[in-house]
Design an enzyme around this catalytic site. Structure first.
Site, PDB file in Angstrom:
ATOM      1  N   GLY B  42       0.867  -1.166   0.000  1.00 38.93           N
ATOM      2  CA  GLY B  42       0.000   0.000   0.000  1.00 38.93           C
ATOM      3  C   GLY B  42       0.907   1.219   0.000  1.00 38.93           C
ATOM      4  O   GLY B  42       2.060   1.144  -0.438  1.00 38.93           O
ATOM      5  N   LEU B  43       0.419   2.325   0.522  1.00 41.53           N
ATOM      6  CA  LEU B  43       1.242   3.536   0.514  1.00 41.53           C
ATOM      7  C   LEU B  43       2.562   3.331   1.235  1.00 41.53           C
ATOM      8  O   LEU B  43       3.630   3.629   0.712  1.00 41.53           O
ATOM      9  CB  LEU B  43       0.489   4.680   1.194  1.00 41.53           C
ATOM     10  CG  LEU B  43      -0.499   5.415   0.315  1.00 41.53           C
ATOM     11  CD1 LEU B  43      -1.187   6.494   1.130  1.00 41.53           C
ATOM     12  CD2 LEU B  43       0.195   6.025  -0.884  1.00 41.53           C
ATOM     13  N   ALA B  44       2.491   2.821   2.461  1.00 43.70           N
ATOM     14  CA  ALA B  44       3.705   2.693   3.256  1.00 43.70           C
ATOM     15  C   ALA B  44       4.659   1.682   2.629  1.00 43.70           C
ATOM     16  O   ALA B  44       5.855   1.948   2.483  1.00 43.70           O
ATOM     17  CB  ALA B  44       3.353   2.286   4.686  1.00 43.70           C
ATOM     18  N   HIS B 266     -15.576   6.579  12.088  1.00 39.55           N
ATOM     19  CA  HIS B 266     -15.699   7.753  11.225  1.00 39.55           C
ATOM     20  C   HIS B 266     -17.139   8.238  11.213  1.00 39.55           C
ATOM     21  O   HIS B 266     -18.055   7.457  11.008  1.00 39.55           O
ATOM     22  CB  HIS B 266     -15.251   7.386   9.815  1.00 39.55           C
ATOM     23  CG  HIS B 266     -14.973   8.572   8.964  1.00 39.55           C
ATOM     24  ND1 HIS B 266     -15.957   9.400   8.522  1.00 39.55           N
ATOM     25  CD2 HIS B 266     -13.811   9.084   8.503  1.00 39.55           C
ATOM     26  CE1 HIS B 266     -15.412  10.370   7.806  1.00 39.55           C
ATOM     27  NE2 HIS B 266     -14.100  10.202   7.780  1.00 39.55           N
ATOM     28  N   SER B 284     -16.189  11.129   2.538  1.00 37.16           N
ATOM     29  CA  SER B 284     -15.028  11.836   3.080  1.00 37.16           C
ATOM     30  C   SER B 284     -15.397  12.953   4.056  1.00 37.16           C
ATOM     31  O   SER B 284     -16.361  13.679   3.879  1.00 37.16           O
ATOM     32  CB  SER B 284     -14.219  12.452   1.949  1.00 37.16           C
ATOM     33  OG  SER B 284     -13.290  13.348   2.482  1.00 37.16           O
ATOM     34  N   ARG B 330     -13.096  13.558  14.599  1.00 39.79           N
ATOM     35  CA  ARG B 330     -13.989  12.449  14.267  1.00 39.79           C
ATOM     36  C   ARG B 330     -14.646  11.786  15.459  1.00 39.79           C
ATOM     37  O   ARG B 330     -15.820  11.439  15.412  1.00 39.79           O
ATOM     38  CB  ARG B 330     -13.180  11.394  13.535  1.00 39.79           C
ATOM     39  CG  ARG B 330     -12.724  11.913  12.229  1.00 39.79           C
ATOM     40  CD  ARG B 330     -11.883  10.923  11.520  1.00 39.79           C
ATOM     41  NE  ARG B 330     -11.653  11.461  10.187  1.00 39.79           N
ATOM     42  CZ  ARG B 330     -10.861  10.919   9.288  1.00 39.79           C
ATOM     43  NH1 ARG B 330     -10.204   9.822   9.578  1.00 39.79           N
ATOM     44  NH2 ARG B 330     -10.730  11.466   8.115  1.00 39.79           N
ATOM     45  N   GLU B 425      -0.409   2.036   8.755  1.00 41.60           N
ATOM     46  CA  GLU B 425      -1.488   1.782   9.713  1.00 41.60           C
ATOM     47  C   GLU B 425      -1.193   0.559  10.584  1.00 41.60           C
ATOM     48  O   GLU B 425      -1.758   0.403  11.665  1.00 41.60           O
ATOM     49  CB  GLU B 425      -2.806   1.599   8.951  1.00 41.60           C
ATOM     50  CG  GLU B 425      -4.030   1.629   9.855  1.00 41.60           C
ATOM     51  CD  GLU B 425      -5.359   1.622   9.103  1.00 41.60           C
ATOM     52  OE1 GLU B 425      -5.400   1.990   7.921  1.00 41.60           O
ATOM     53  OE2 GLU B 425      -6.366   1.250   9.740  1.00 41.60           O
TER      54      GLU B 425
END
Ligand SMILES: Cc1cc2nc3c(=O)[nH]c(=O)nc-3n(C[C@H](O)[C@H](O)[C@H](O)COP(=O)(O)OP(=O)(O)OC[C@H]3O[C@@H](n4cnc5c(N)ncnc54)[C@H](O)[C@@H]3O)c2cc1C
Ligand code: SF4
Ligand code: FES
Lengths: 245, 637
Positions: B42-44, B266, B284, B330, B425
């Site tokens: 993923g991103l990381a 959320h 979002s 949140r 995460e």
């Protein structure tokens, strides 16, 4: 609702494959298409049969995992949506739905509705990037990109790599997919340095992967869940021609 | 074992640069000799694999997806934070540091959070250079929006598809390294065990999902970037396959688990419609910039929204929090929504929803502007619900979204198993008890591009390695463990499907370990959860075999791990007798119903050690010290 399904079942890459009929009872119009398949699969497992295999993950039209031919249309009825965004309210009680995997030599079927799309990754690997190394880049605002240009680049960059364009195309061409990346980087100042090599390498890889050629039927644009425009194919062609000189 | 967070000395704004200066380096000519395994792209994971590859290490990357571009990160919508202060509204590294620490309700490490704020500006530059088409103005400058928990506009975005564009950027950096041969990507491989040799992480066992073969890979260091575990609740906004198996199995091999109970709910998700529901869809947080949250003032008011006059509407967030209004963090927004619905003010057929209304914004800015800012989100809403949010207010309800908890890591992002690094995460990270919007993308990329490449290099340079071949005894032992567990699952041949068990388990988690928790409920969960787990191991039905594509078997293993992790979450929530951020214990609240921390007793990271099957895990505490920001009762009034 009660729906009859004709689903392509294929045990593995070597199996010939065939359609098998299933009935889905108690389908609610609020269900998504994949949720309907989930329910069918629970029934199959309970009967000791293997569930229908299909790729999916985000279930909100962004990861590009899902994709099936539904009644002959890539991602089914509806414009600008992926299979996971299709809801059963698009069908009627008593309908028969035919479900098949993407069909293309470049996307071999792995099992049932799952196909291998790593050919797309290999095309990306053939220059679908800018050679920016981690660190050592200028400030984000040092590169000015007027909004209309940024917006157009974004429109191209929105491609989710699902392969519907290939599946919808009578020639199995991957031009829309390739053009989306070439176009995004051709539009942006960051993409200029490698512009020529990029388009040549990506096209060469596309050909090597046995995708067909484009004969301007525009079936790709019609079924693309991100509504990537065929104008990007026109830009790709210009880029390719220009790269020869 | 004592926990050493390895926070460097010196003033907070110098720690990271000093630390980097003192790190050991690997000579460029020698880097090729070091192998690093990166699990998760993923991103990381993509960012760290690409960056380590660029440095010249021999990188093996793994994902259960067919391509890195399918990772859950692709679904992030709203944006990514960076204190560039392009808006000239007073932003700075220090302010982002402060906002993040406060937003996390003072349950994160100061030094880590400061470093995160410090490196985050470079992320934007990096992404721009990769060709990420961030939103721009007509003159060509980068545009910003604001997000919850902040009073400055520091969020960079690419329409409602920021995660997609950032991941495609990281993916492009990754394929470039694949092109150059420094990274080898192994698609459709699921890591099922961590291999520890002489106390160091030296490899993994991965299952090839196409043919079921177990494969052993050895290396000098292992990096996990395998995402969060929100799916423990069954229904969440996470992608369907997101799971905890990699971190959980590493936990069983010695990596401590940090703050497992810290879950983020959320506030703005599309409400549940029926039992068939397979996942929840996020709308979002950026929508709260222009959308106004309200419920009818009258209990049980069944009139359609348009028939409820202005003076009979309660814009409760604006009423309760005049200075942050709809942009409170949140956890606060979620709890207030739940409270409204629990008290009978909910709307829609289920009554488990509140309105998010764009009517004023459309009047003020015009439909076109709203379309441009949120078009794809509003379309998504319409697609799912069949209602047009330009005409009627959206209905929203909170849903599980993100897990702040994860494997405990020190300042170098290394877990309690030497050589095992955890990013994104998957680690317990920098968000404390509550993550601010647009900060997960920031943290994942900070870890991947700018932190781990340094700390992994330092580890490799300062460690001596003995050979650990992939056919050695530790690998064989791990492979046997995995085989045994797969065979056991396939041998049960019960009557209930994996999904049915997962749903049942998830319901208990949501009811008792969800948005509001109390001692009694948690104790009840600790009774119910092991029972469901026992039934699972007696009664689950999985068809097919272990030597083919078998999606049910994949799910079963993940759910089996969720069931163990869920129990640890309940245990952790029970011991934390305070409320902080997303962890709300009903017994501990202020008179206004806000989370009431207990800094004297609970200013620590709970790091759990696995003690063996059936044994009570051991709690270790890392005290949190606050030198630069004085913890106060969070106020968003
Ligand atoms: C709907 C949604 C919207 C969001 N919007 C925002 C936002 O606007 N801003 C923001 O900052 N954050 C947002 N977030 C949060 C953010 O997207 C995630 O926290 C972040 O992307 C996680 O990235 P990651 O790299 O840590 O993990 P992931 O992207 O989850 O990647 C995990 C990777 O690990 C692999 N993997 C996992 N386990 C294994 C295994 N056992 N073996 C092999 N591979 C494995 C997967 O294949 C995948 O490649 C959002 C989250 C959701 C759900
Ligand atoms: S161009 Fe459209 S149809 Fe083709 S892969 Fe991209 S998103 Fe899918
Ligand atoms: S499941 Fe992700 S696009 Fe359909």
């Amino acid at each position: 609702m009660k729906i009859t399904l004709k689903v392509w079942r294929q045990k593995d890459q070597n199996d010939e494959g065939r359609f098998v009929e299933y009935t889905a009872d108690h389908v609610s119009p609020d269900m998504s298409f994949l949720e309907m398949l989930d329910v069918v699969n629970i029934g199959l497992v309970k009967k000791g049969e293997t569930p229908v295999a299909f790729d999916h993950d985000c279930r909100e039209g962004i990861c590009g995992s899902c994709g099936m031919m539904i009644n002959g249309r890539a991602h089914g009825p509806g414009r600008g949506i992926a299979t996971c965004q299709l809801h059963m309210r698009s069908f009627r009680d008593g309908d028969t739905i035919v479900i098949e995997p993407w069909r293309s030599n470049a996307f071999p079927v792995l099992k049932d509705l799952m196909v291998d799309r790593t050919s797309f990754d290999r095309i990306m690997q053939a220059g679908g990037y800018t050679s920016a190394k981690t660190g050592g880049v200028p400030d984000g605002n040092a590169i000015l990109i007027p909004k209309p240009v940024a917006d157009e680049a974004f429109d191209a960059a929105a491609c989710i790599g699902c392969g519907a364009c290939v599946a919808a195309c009578p020639n199995s061409s991957a031009m829309l997919f390739v053009s989306a990346k070439v176009s995004q980087l051709a539009l942006l100042p960051q993409g200029q340095a490698e512009r020529t090599a990029r388009v040549q390498r990506m096209i060469a890889q596309m050909d090597e992967e046995k995708f067909g050629s484009c004969s301007n039927t525009y079936a790709c644009e019609a079924e693309c869940p991100k509504q990537i425009s065929v104008t990007h194919i026109a830009r790709l062609n210009r880029e390719f021609v220009a790269s020869q000189f | 074992m004592t926990l050493d967070s390895k926070i460097p000395g010196g003033p907070i704004d110098k720690k990271w640069s000093e630390h980097k200066f003192h790190m050991k380096l690997v000579n460029p000519a020698n880097r090729r000799k070091y192998k690093v395994i990166v699990v998760g792209t993923g991103l990381a994971g993509s960012a760290v694999a690409a960056s380590l590859g660029e440095l010249g290490y021999n990188v093996l990357a793994f994902s259960y997806h067919e391509s890195p571009r399918r990772a859950h990160s692709i679904a992030a919508q709203g944006g990514i934070n960076a204190p560039k202060n392009y808006s000239n509204d007073g932003d700075s590294v220090h302010r982002l540091f402060y906002d993040t620490l406060k937003g996390g309700d003072y349950r994160a490490r100061e030094a880590n959070v400061y470093r995160l704020a410090e490196v985050s500006g470079s992320i934007i530059d990096q992404c721009v250079a990769q060709g990420v088409p961030f939103a721009r103005d007509y003159a060509g400058y980068l545009d910003n929006r604001s997000f919850g928990g902040a009073q400055v506009a520091r969020t960079f975005y690419a329409r409602g598809q920021t995660g997609q564009q950032l991941l495609l950027g990281a993916y492009s950096a990754l394929v470039r390294q694949m092109d150059q041969g420094s990274v080898k990507f192994h698609e459709r491989r699921e890591m099922l065990d961590l291999v520890v040799v002489d106390g160091k992480a030296r490899g993994i066992i991965a299952r090839n999902l196409l043919n079921g073969k177990l494969e052993s890979y050895s290396a000098d260091a292992v990096v996990l970037a395998t995402g969060g575990y929100g799916n423990v609740f069954y229904l969440s906004t996470n992608a369907k396959a997101s799971n905890a198996t990699a971190v959980w199995r590493a936990h069983k091999r010695g990596a401590f688990f940090g703050n497992p109970c810290f879950t983020q709910i959320h506030p703005t998700c599309i409400p549940v419609t029926g039992d068939h529901q397979s996942k929840l869809t996020l709308m979002s947080e950026s929508l709260r910039n222009d959308g106004r949250v309200w419920v009818p003032k009258k209990k049980g008011d069944a009139r359609p929204a348009k028939d409820i006059p202005e003076n009979e509407r309660d814009y409760y967030l604006e009423r309760l929090y005049p200075s942050f209004g709809n942009l409170v963090p949140r956890d606060v927004a979620s709890r207030r929504a739940k409270e409204m619905c629990d008290n009978g003010y909910g709307v829609g057929s289920s009554k488990m929803a509140v309105y998010l209304d764009f009517a004023d914004a459309i009047k003020r800015l015009g439909r076109d502007k709203i379309f441009e800012k949120y078009g794809n989100l509003l379309d998504m809403y319409k697609q799912i619900t069949g209602e047009d949010p330009y005409q009627v207010p959206m209905r929203i309800y909170p849903a599980v979204h993100y897990t702040m908890g994860g494997l405990w890591v020190d300042y170098n992002l290394m877990s309690t198993v030497p050589g095992l690094f955890v990013l994104g995460e998957a680690n317990f990270s920098d968000h404390g008890a509550n993550r601010l919007g647009a900060s997960a993308l920031m943290q994942g990329l900070a870890d991947g591009y700018f932190i781990a490449p340094y700390t992994v290099s330092d580890y490799l340079a300062s460690t001596s390695f003995t050979p650990a071949p992939a056919d050695g005894p530790a690998f064989k032992e791990a492979e046997n463990t995995v085989t045994a567990s797969i065979n056991k699952l396939l041998g049960i041949d019960g009557t209930k499907t994996v999904d049915e068990f997962h749903r049942e388990f998830g319901k208990v988690m949501w009811d008792h370990v969800g948005m509001a928790r109390n001692k009694e409920g948690l104790k009840k969960a600790l009774e119910l959860l092991p029972k469901i787990r026992a039934e699972f191991w007696k009664g689950v039905k999985i068809t097919g075999n272990a030597h083919e594509i078998n999606t049910e078997l994949e799910k079963a293993q993940r759910v089996a791990d969720f069931m163990e992790l869920g129990e640890l979450m309940a245990l952790d929530a029970l011991q934390r007798e305070e409320s902080c951020g997303g962890h709300f214990r009903e017994e501990f609240q202020t008179e206004e119903g806000e989370a009431k921390r207990n800094d004297r007793k609970f200013a620590y990271v709970a790091a759990w050690e696995y003690a063996g099957a059936g044994k009570k895990p051991v709690l270790h505490k890392e005290e949190l010290k606050f030198e630069y920001v004085k913890p106060s009762q969070r106020s968003y009034k």
